[in-house]
Design an enzyme around this catalytic site. Structure first.
Site, PDB file in Angstrom:
ATOM      1  N   GLU A 102      26.568  31.186 -23.364  1.00 22.99           N
ATOM      2  CA  GLU A 102      27.179  29.927 -23.807  1.00 22.99           C
ATOM      3  C   GLU A 102      26.510  29.339 -25.048  1.00 22.99           C
ATOM      4  O   GLU A 102      27.176  28.794 -25.918  1.00 22.99           O
ATOM      5  CB  GLU A 102      27.194  28.911 -22.663  1.00 22.99           C
ATOM      6  CG  GLU A 102      28.033  29.342 -21.462  1.00 22.99           C
ATOM      7  CD  GLU A 102      29.467  29.726 -21.815  1.00 22.99           C
ATOM      8  OE1 GLU A 102      29.931  29.403 -22.923  1.00 22.99           O
ATOM      9  OE2 GLU A 102      30.116  30.381 -20.973  1.00 22.99           O
TER      10      GLU A 102
ATOM     11  N   HIS B 146      34.996  30.194 -30.149  1.00 24.61           N
ATOM     12  CA  HIS B 146      34.045  30.272 -29.032  1.00 24.61           C
ATOM     13  C   HIS B 146      34.413  31.427 -28.089  1.00 24.61           C
ATOM     14  O   HIS B 146      33.575  32.265 -27.755  1.00 24.61           O
ATOM     15  CB  HIS B 146      34.047  28.935 -28.275  1.00 24.61           C
ATOM     16  CG  HIS B 146      33.141  28.895 -27.081  1.00 24.61           C
ATOM     17  ND1 HIS B 146      31.890  28.326 -27.122  1.00 24.61           N
ATOM     18  CD2 HIS B 146      33.289  29.367 -25.815  1.00 24.61           C
ATOM     19  CE1 HIS B 146      31.317  28.444 -25.936  1.00 24.61           C
ATOM     20  NE2 HIS B 146      32.151  29.071 -25.119  1.00 24.61           N
ATOM     21  N   GLU B 147      35.680  31.468 -27.690  1.00 21.17           N
ATOM     22  CA  GLU B 147      36.097  32.505 -26.727  1.00 21.17           C
ATOM     23  C   GLU B 147      35.987  33.894 -27.353  1.00 21.17           C
ATOM     24  O   GLU B 147      35.620  34.858 -26.678  1.00 21.17           O
ATOM     25  CB  GLU B 147      37.523  32.246 -26.234  1.00 21.17           C
ATOM     26  CG  GLU B 147      37.741  30.883 -25.555  1.00 21.17           C
ATOM     27  CD  GLU B 147      36.736  30.559 -24.458  1.00 21.17           C
ATOM     28  OE1 GLU B 147      36.239  31.487 -23.796  1.00 21.17           O
ATOM     29  OE2 GLU B 147      36.426  29.359 -24.279  1.00 21.17           O
TER      30      GLU B 147
ATOM     31  N   MET C 298      39.056  30.789 -21.428  1.00 18.27           N
ATOM     32  CA  MET C 298      38.200  31.708 -20.665  1.00 18.27           C
ATOM     33  C   MET C 298      38.231  33.078 -21.337  1.00 18.27           C
ATOM     34  O   MET C 298      39.289  33.567 -21.703  1.00 18.27           O
ATOM     35  CB  MET C 298      38.733  31.765 -19.223  1.00 18.27           C
ATOM     36  CG  MET C 298      37.937  32.667 -18.309  1.00 18.27           C
ATOM     37  SD  MET C 298      36.269  32.014 -18.002  1.00 18.27           S
ATOM     38  CE  MET C 298      35.376  33.529 -17.729  1.00 18.27           C
ATOM     39  N   GLU C 299      37.021  33.661 -21.459  1.00 18.11           N
ATOM     40  CA  GLU C 299      36.867  34.804 -22.366  1.00 18.11           C
ATOM     41  C   GLU C 299      37.098  36.170 -21.724  1.00 18.11           C
ATOM     42  O   GLU C 299      36.527  37.161 -22.179  1.00 18.11           O
ATOM     43  CB  GLU C 299      35.462  34.758 -22.954  1.00 18.11           C
ATOM     44  CG  GLU C 299      34.325  35.007 -21.939  1.00 18.11           C
ATOM     45  CD  GLU C 299      33.753  33.744 -21.311  1.00 18.11           C
ATOM     46  OE1 GLU C 299      34.449  32.709 -21.318  1.00 18.11           O
ATOM     47  OE2 GLU C 299      32.630  33.801 -20.805  1.00 18.11           O
TER      48      GLU C 299
HETATM   49 ZN   LIG Z   1      31.898  29.845 -23.236  1.00 20.99          ZN
END
Ligand SMILES: [Zn+2]
Length: 602
Positions: free
Chosen positions: A58, A35-36, A1-2
């Site tokens: 996303e 990605h994060e 989770m970012e």
């Molecule tokens: Zn994401």
């Protein structure tokens, strides 16, 4: 989770151990971390204006993750992996009539959970890749920089993005907004039909529906890059198809013509018989030089076969095409072939051809398995290591006697010498890449003995990746009691962490017997599952196992069950599964004979 300043991960998405991490997992960790971190720009610095634009977070993070990992680990060739891990899965889900557009109106909090799916992530990333390729990466990059600067610490919409991308450079025809409008606003994508005709090609586009049902009338602006090969040289050309059909002049002579080069654009290609024949010959002759193109030819053909939209293309043609890949050595092509054969295996199992199918698989895999061998070779490309990790365990799972023996010997040594413990420092008899597959072979062959040994490793190891591998393997055998024990474990939260409960389930659905036991188990325990997991994504994951059914009566059963049992947040997933089962059932009805003949079950 970012979270800004405090990115959080599941341990399996962050921790890598040089000796005990499979290469596939290592790559997964790299992708998730990238990605994060990408979200620090796409999501945190510039935030979507409303949930409708979730894909700006996303989709971009899912595209940038490949961009970053490709720079860090070029030897992994992750842009090729993108086609198998993002592009094709997105086309699969988005081919359903129960899919949804990238941009959906969101009016209620309960609708938010549902859009954290492959459409926002993977289709989002795939249309970004298409646009970047159409504009040129440098132009695209300039536009993105302008977008991030203008909307820093602010909110943005999809239209804001299109406008900023035009700063990077104008399109020869029309605007980015008009080019992209239907790719994000409409559900689904087109299939490009193409056939050779006197003096050129005929092209057409139509909404592609994977069930073969009629779709909607949308026309997309379709970027077409095609490659002609004349026996000596190849030349690539570009055009934009806007209408429903077009005749394209082509004066050059060719022995092979390939459309949507590099799978850069987000659609399927349906070749007419003449071009298809040339491509089959081209693959045999080794003239299709880009592995991604070889991958796409069979992936597109499989989608057409499954949909049953062309009478001249059935499972028989797909099995015939596989023969042309006899000398294939590229990981990425095999990975896609095996994924497609997996969907045929769902039908074969439902039809009771499991044994014949396994024999077919052993014959198919034997040449490449022998070529690769069990041991890695000094200085070989990373992609060979990836291919070996897939092929060797798989041929063993299908019962290839020498591989089974080797796998069981390695497992025995690994277990007896406690090579799974932290104290063990030497070279393990069981490379991390093979463990998942070998654990499955062990449970299949040695039943309860292997099951208990794996549980012992599970209890002893502190390495989360190892625990997950074991949870995903112990349900792979044929023993009813062991299948039951595996399923029961998934809901025993003293043994299995709640967040890991889907792994034993996913590991059990591979056989027809396991699939049926799993579905019965889920039905029986649904109220407990609801109590524990309501409001989480777990319900979507659990419901998704039903898409592996291929019989009409199962479709009815699944439908009846969910009619009277609530499944909040998984409503769309259940509809998608029902559609997939229906497609499988019709496909099996049509092609039962062709599949039986191809695998020797007739
Ligand atoms: Zn994401």
């Amino acid at each position: 989770m970012e979270n800004w300043g405090c990115v959080t991960y599941r341990t399996v998405c962050l921790l890598v151990d040089e000796k005990n991490t499979a290469l596939k997992n290592k790559q997964y960790v790299a992708i998730v971390v990238a990605h994060e971190l990408a979200h620090q720009w796409f999501g945190n610095l510039v935030t979507m204006e409303w949930w409708t634009e979730l894909w700006l977070n996303e989709g971009f993070a899912s595209w940038v993750e490949y961009l970053a990992v490709d720079k860090l680990f070029p030897e992994w060739k992750v842009w090729q992996s993108f086609v198998n891990d993002a592009h094709n899965p997105a086309l699969g889900l988005d081919g359903l009539l129960t899919s949804h557009p990238i941009e959906v109106p969101v009016k209620h909090p309960s609708e938010i959970d549902e859009i954290f799916d492959a459409i926002s992530y993977l289709k989002g990333a795939a249309v970004i890749r298409m646009l970047a390729s159409h504009l040129g990466l440098e132009t695209f990059r300039k536009g993105l920089v302008a977008y991030l600067q203008k909307f820093a610490y602010k909110n943005a919409t999809t239209v804001d993005l299109w406008q900023m991308l035009e700063i990077g450079g104008k399109l020869p025809e029309g605007s980015v907004s008009s080019l992209m409008a239907n790719w994000t606003a409409k559900m689904g994508y087109p299939v490009l039909s193409v056939e050779a005709k006197e003096g050129g090609f005929s092209l057409g586009q139509q909404h592609f529906v994977s069930s073969g049902d009629k779709g909607h009338d949308t026309l997309w602006q379709v970027p077409v890059v095609y490659e002609l090969y004349d026996g000596k040289n190849r030349s690539a050309k570009k055009m934009l198809l806007k209408g429903a059909s077009e005749n394209m002049e082509e004066k050059g002579k060719y022995t092979c013509a390939l459309f949507n080069q590099g799978s850069q654009a987000y659609y399927r290609v349906k070749y007419g018989p003449k071009l298809r024949g040339l491509l089959f010959e081209g693959i045999k002759a080794g003239v299709i030089s880009d592995p991604v193109d070889r991958l796409a030819i069979q992936a597109d053909l499989m989608a057409i076969v499954k949909a049953g939209v062309d009478e001249s293309v059935t499972s028989k043609e797909y099995f015939d095409l596989i023969k042309a890949y006899k000398n294939e050595t590229e990981f990425i092509v095999w990975e896609s072939l095996l994924a497609n054969i997996q969907s045929l295996s769902v039908l074969a199992k439902a039809a009771g051809f499991q044994e014949a199918f396994s024999k077919y698989m052993v014959e198919l895999l034997q040449p490449i398995a022998e070529k690769l061998g069990w041991d890695s070779k000094e200085g070989e490309p990373a992609t060979d290591q990836m291919l070996r990790a897939q092929v060797i365990p798989l041929i063993g799972i299908h019962g290839h006697p020498p591989t089974v023996k080797k796998a069981l010997d390695a497992f025995t040594e690994f277990y007896d010498k406690k090579q799974y413990t932290e104290e063990f420092k030497g070279k393990s008899a069981l490379p991390a890449d093979f463990r998942s597959g070998v654990y499955r072979i062990a449970v299949k062959q040695n039943g309860e003995k292997a099951f208990e040994q794996l549980l012992m490793i599970y209890k002893t190891t502190t390495f989360q990746e190892e625990k997950v591998r074991i949870l995903r393997s112990i349900g792979a055998g044929n023993d009813d009691k062991l299948i039951e024990r595996t399923l029961a474990m998934s809901l025993d939260f003293k043994q299995v962490r709640k967040q890991d409960m889907m792994y034993p389930i996913f590991g059990t659905v591979g056989s027809e017997k396991g699939l049926r036991a799993t579905w019965a188990f889920l039905k029986k325990n649904w109220s407990f599952i609801l109590k524990e997991f309501k409001g989480t994504h777990m319900l979507v994951r659990l419901a998704s196992v039903t898409s592996r059914f291929a019989m009409e009566e199962d479709q009815k059963d699944v439908e009846e069950f969910f009619k009277s049992n609530e499944h909040p947040g998984a409503e769309r997933k259940v509809k998608q599964c029902l559609e997939s089962i229906g497609t499988n059932a019709r496909w099996l009805k049509r092609d039962r004979g062709a599949i039986a003949a191809a695998v020797g079950a007739a």
